[in-house]
Design an enzyme around this catalytic site. Structure first.
Site, PDB file in Angstrom:
ATOM      1  N   ASN A   7      15.650  14.958 -20.576  1.00 23.79           N
ATOM      2  CA  ASN A   7      15.881  15.646 -19.308  1.00 23.79           C
ATOM      3  C   ASN A   7      16.819  16.829 -19.564  1.00 23.79           C
ATOM      4  O   ASN A   7      17.948  16.637 -20.031  1.00 23.79           O
ATOM      5  CB  ASN A   7      16.487  14.675 -18.296  1.00 23.79           C
ATOM      6  CG  ASN A   7      16.613  15.261 -16.909  1.00 23.79           C
ATOM      7  OD1 ASN A   7      16.980  16.426 -16.742  1.00 23.79           O
ATOM      8  ND2 ASN A   7      16.324  14.458 -15.895  1.00 23.79           N
ATOM      9  N   ARG A  18      27.519  29.952 -14.989  1.00 20.22           N
ATOM     10  CA  ARG A  18      27.959  31.279 -15.416  1.00 20.22           C
ATOM     11  C   ARG A  18      27.051  32.385 -14.882  1.00 20.22           C
ATOM     12  O   ARG A  18      27.453  33.542 -14.789  1.00 20.22           O
ATOM     13  CB  ARG A  18      27.998  31.321 -16.960  1.00 20.22           C
ATOM     14  CG  ARG A  18      28.477  32.606 -17.573  1.00 20.22           C
ATOM     15  CD  ARG A  18      29.958  32.845 -17.318  1.00 20.22           C
ATOM     16  NE  ARG A  18      30.381  34.092 -17.939  1.00 20.22           N
ATOM     17  CZ  ARG A  18      30.949  34.183 -19.137  1.00 20.22           C
ATOM     18  NH1 ARG A  18      31.148  33.084 -19.869  1.00 20.22           N
ATOM     19  NH2 ARG A  18      31.320  35.345 -19.610  1.00 20.22           N
ATOM     20  N   HIS A  43      14.173  17.679 -13.185  1.00 27.02           N
ATOM     21  CA  HIS A  43      14.290  17.135 -11.831  1.00 27.02           C
ATOM     22  C   HIS A  43      14.764  18.256 -10.912  1.00 27.02           C
ATOM     23  O   HIS A  43      15.955  18.378 -10.613  1.00 27.02           O
ATOM     24  CB  HIS A  43      15.289  15.968 -11.825  1.00 27.02           C
ATOM     25  CG  HIS A  43      15.331  15.205 -10.536  1.00 27.02           C
ATOM     26  ND1 HIS A  43      15.533  13.846 -10.478  1.00 27.02           N
ATOM     27  CD2 HIS A  43      15.211  15.608  -9.245  1.00 27.02           C
ATOM     28  CE1 HIS A  43      15.543  13.458  -9.222  1.00 27.02           C
ATOM     29  NE2 HIS A  43      15.341  14.515  -8.446  1.00 27.02           N
ATOM     30  N   ARG A  45      15.679  20.200  -7.633  1.00 26.16           N
ATOM     31  CA  ARG A  45      16.099  19.799  -6.293  1.00 26.16           C
ATOM     32  C   ARG A  45      15.984  20.999  -5.355  1.00 26.16           C
ATOM     33  O   ARG A  45      15.980  22.148  -5.805  1.00 26.16           O
ATOM     34  CB  ARG A  45      17.515  19.234  -6.331  1.00 26.16           C
ATOM     35  CG  ARG A  45      17.577  17.840  -6.975  1.00 26.16           C
ATOM     36  CD  ARG A  45      18.970  17.245  -6.924  1.00 26.16           C
ATOM     37  NE  ARG A  45      18.954  15.821  -7.190  1.00 26.16           N
ATOM     38  CZ  ARG A  45      19.018  15.271  -8.405  1.00 26.16           C
ATOM     39  NH1 ARG A  45      19.104  16.053  -9.474  1.00 26.16           N
ATOM     40  NH2 ARG A  45      18.995  13.957  -8.560  1.00 26.16           N
ATOM     41  N   HIS A  50      20.400  23.200 -10.350  1.00 26.38           N
ATOM     42  CA  HIS A  50      20.217  23.223 -11.807  1.00 26.38           C
ATOM     43  C   HIS A  50      18.827  23.792 -12.111  1.00 26.38           C
ATOM     44  O   HIS A  50      18.689  24.991 -12.245  1.00 26.38           O
ATOM     45  CB  HIS A  50      20.481  21.850 -12.453  1.00 26.38           C
ATOM     46  CG  HIS A  50      20.079  20.669 -11.623  1.00 26.38           C
ATOM     47  ND1 HIS A  50      18.784  20.412 -11.247  1.00 26.38           N
ATOM     48  CD2 HIS A  50      20.834  19.654 -11.113  1.00 26.38           C
ATOM     49  CE1 HIS A  50      18.738  19.288 -10.549  1.00 26.38           C
ATOM     50  NE2 HIS A  50      19.962  18.815 -10.437  1.00 26.38           N
ATOM     51  N   GLU A  70      10.372  15.120 -12.124  1.00 25.32           N
ATOM     52  CA  GLU A  70      10.906  14.127 -11.205  1.00 25.32           C
ATOM     53  C   GLU A  70      11.296  14.786  -9.883  1.00 25.32           C
ATOM     54  O   GLU A  70      11.650  15.963  -9.858  1.00 25.32           O
ATOM     55  CB  GLU A  70      12.167  13.477 -11.789  1.00 25.32           C
ATOM     56  CG  GLU A  70      11.976  12.741 -13.083  1.00 25.32           C
ATOM     57  CD  GLU A  70      13.275  12.133 -13.576  1.00 25.32           C
ATOM     58  OE1 GLU A  70      13.218  11.285 -14.494  1.00 25.32           O
ATOM     59  OE2 GLU A  70      14.355  12.507 -13.069  1.00 25.32           O
ATOM     60  N   THR A 100      23.308  12.815  -8.096  1.00 26.87           N
ATOM     61  CA  THR A 100      22.288  12.360  -9.035  1.00 26.87           C
ATOM     62  C   THR A 100      21.538  11.214  -8.372  1.00 26.87           C
ATOM     63  O   THR A 100      21.953  10.706  -7.324  1.00 26.87           O
ATOM     64  CB  THR A 100      22.918  11.915 -10.365  1.00 26.87           C
ATOM     65  OG1 THR A 100      21.882  11.602 -11.311  1.00 26.87           O
ATOM     66  CG2 THR A 100      23.814  10.694 -10.179  1.00 26.87           C
ATOM     67  N   HIS A 190      18.416   6.627 -16.769  1.00 31.77           N
ATOM     68  CA  HIS A 190      19.672   6.836 -16.051  1.00 31.77           C
ATOM     69  C   HIS A 190      20.806   6.144 -16.800  1.00 31.77           C
ATOM     70  O   HIS A 190      20.910   4.924 -16.813  1.00 31.77           O
ATOM     71  CB  HIS A 190      19.633   6.348 -14.607  1.00 31.77           C
ATOM     72  CG  HIS A 190      20.642   7.056 -13.732  1.00 31.77           C
ATOM     73  ND1 HIS A 190      20.340   8.199 -13.021  1.00 31.77           N
ATOM     74  CD2 HIS A 190      21.943   6.830 -13.513  1.00 31.77           C
ATOM     75  CE1 HIS A 190      21.413   8.616 -12.369  1.00 31.77           C
ATOM     76  NE2 HIS A 190      22.418   7.798 -12.663  1.00 31.77           N
ATOM     77  N   ASP A 191      21.650   6.948 -17.426  1.00 29.40           N
ATOM     78  CA  ASP A 191      22.840   6.486 -18.140  1.00 29.40           C
ATOM     79  C   ASP A 191      22.529   5.719 -19.420  1.00 29.40           C
ATOM     80  O   ASP A 191      23.428   5.086 -19.996  1.00 29.40           O
ATOM     81  CB  ASP A 191      23.750   5.651 -17.236  1.00 29.40           C
ATOM     82  CG  ASP A 191      24.450   6.506 -16.179  1.00 29.40           C
ATOM     83  OD1 ASP A 191      24.412   7.744 -16.299  1.00 29.40           O
ATOM     84  OD2 ASP A 191      25.030   5.933 -15.238  1.00 29.40           O
ATOM     85  N   GLY A 213      19.023  12.343 -20.123  1.00 35.17           N
ATOM     86  CA  GLY A 213      19.543  13.688 -19.967  1.00 35.17           C
ATOM     87  C   GLY A 213      21.036  13.795 -20.160  1.00 35.17           C
ATOM     88  O   GLY A 213      21.521  14.277 -21.169  1.00 35.17           O
ATOM     89  N   HIS A 214      21.802  13.289 -19.186  1.00 35.87           N
ATOM     90  CA  HIS A 214      23.246  13.493 -19.180  1.00 35.87           C
ATOM     91  C   HIS A 214      23.908  13.002 -20.453  1.00 35.87           C
ATOM     92  O   HIS A 214      24.688  13.728 -21.086  1.00 35.87           O
ATOM     93  CB  HIS A 214      23.860  12.800 -17.965  1.00 35.87           C
ATOM     94  CG  HIS A 214      25.327  13.021 -17.826  1.00 35.87           C
ATOM     95  ND1 HIS A 214      25.860  14.170 -17.279  1.00 35.87           N
ATOM     96  CD2 HIS A 214      26.387  12.247 -18.186  1.00 35.87           C
ATOM     97  CE1 HIS A 214      27.184  14.093 -17.295  1.00 35.87           C
ATOM     98  NE2 HIS A 214      27.531  12.940 -17.840  1.00 35.87           N
TER      99      HIS A 214
END
Length: 239
Positions: A7, A18, A43, A45, A50, A70, A100, A190-191, A213-214
């Site tokens: 992701n 920036r 993903h 939104r 992002h 997503e 999130t 997720h995580d 991703g994160h």
């Protein structure tokens, strides 16, 4: 082997902080695939904080592996996905202002809505997956929507893993077994991280894909992107 889809939302987050085009989400997607990633996930939104709509269209011709989009299936999202035609769409019931994703679908409550949306995507030849909490009783209702796969929402697993991996995995394992009975493919995300991914992949039967991703982007700050991707691939390899 369980596939790794990366992701790249966080790449876009840094860019947008920036302004301008650095870091480039398109270059990131190209490089991640070169490094071994077997898919790219985004993903977008509604507020474009992002990934932007422009990113979605710019990325499409650059994805040579698998493109997974997503999102909450509001009408503009549905129309965009139908136009772009990724290999997979993952439906997530997140609120527009959610930081999130934080919950899976209540497939019993939203049965007719999900059936309708999934029918549109399947008619267009797009594989569907729906975000689901680790709840075996919800699997039956997920299957009745017509989805091809479920994506297990793994935040609870990641949170509980350091204290007790066996306790953390229990509901996920049972949900995966139930999904297999209904011939549903199983994704997860997720995580998930380098620390906890191997145990999850070992314990979950028929795990087809993880979307990360994160944690991956954060780990890459210290290890480098290529090393991080290779680290995940080694942990996902059949042993």
């Amino acid at each position: 082997m369980t596939k790794l889809s990366v992701n790249i939302n966080k790449i876009a987050t840094i860019r947008n902080a920036r302004g301008g085009e650095l870091p480039s989400v398109t270059m990131a997607a190209v490089k991640l695939q070169e490094y071994g990633a077997q898919g790219i996930t985004i993903h977008p939104r509604p507020d474009e904080r992002h990934i932007t709509r422009k990113d979605v269209y710019d990325l499409k011709p650059l994805i040579t592996t698998e493109f997974n989009i997503e999102g909450n299936p509001h009408r503009p999202f549905v129309d965009m996905v139908l136009e772009v035609k990724p290999e997979q769409v993952t439906l997530v019931p997140d609120a527009d202002d959610a930081i999130t994703s934080n919950a899976g679908w209540d497939c019993r409550k939203h049965q007719e809505f999900l059936k309708s949306v999934i029918g549109e995507f399947k008619n267009a030849g797009i594989r569907t997956s729906i975000f689901l909490d680790p709840d075996p009783e919800m699997v039956k209702f997920a299957a009745e929507t017509g989805t091809d796969r479920i994506e297990l929402y793994t935040e609870a697993y990641a949170r509980e893993y350091p204290q007790s991996p066996e306790k953390a995995i229990k509901d996920y394992y049972e949900t995966a077994l139930e999904a297999t009975k209904y011939n549903l493919g199983i994704n997860a995300g997720h995580d998930l991280s380098l620390e906890n991914i191997r145990y999850f992949a070992e314990q979950i039967p028929n795990l087809l894909e993880v979307s990360i991703g994160h944690a991956l982007i954060s780990e890459a700050l210290y290890l480098g992107m290529e090393n991080t991707v290779q680290g995940y691939l080694k942990r996902l390899a059949k042993w």
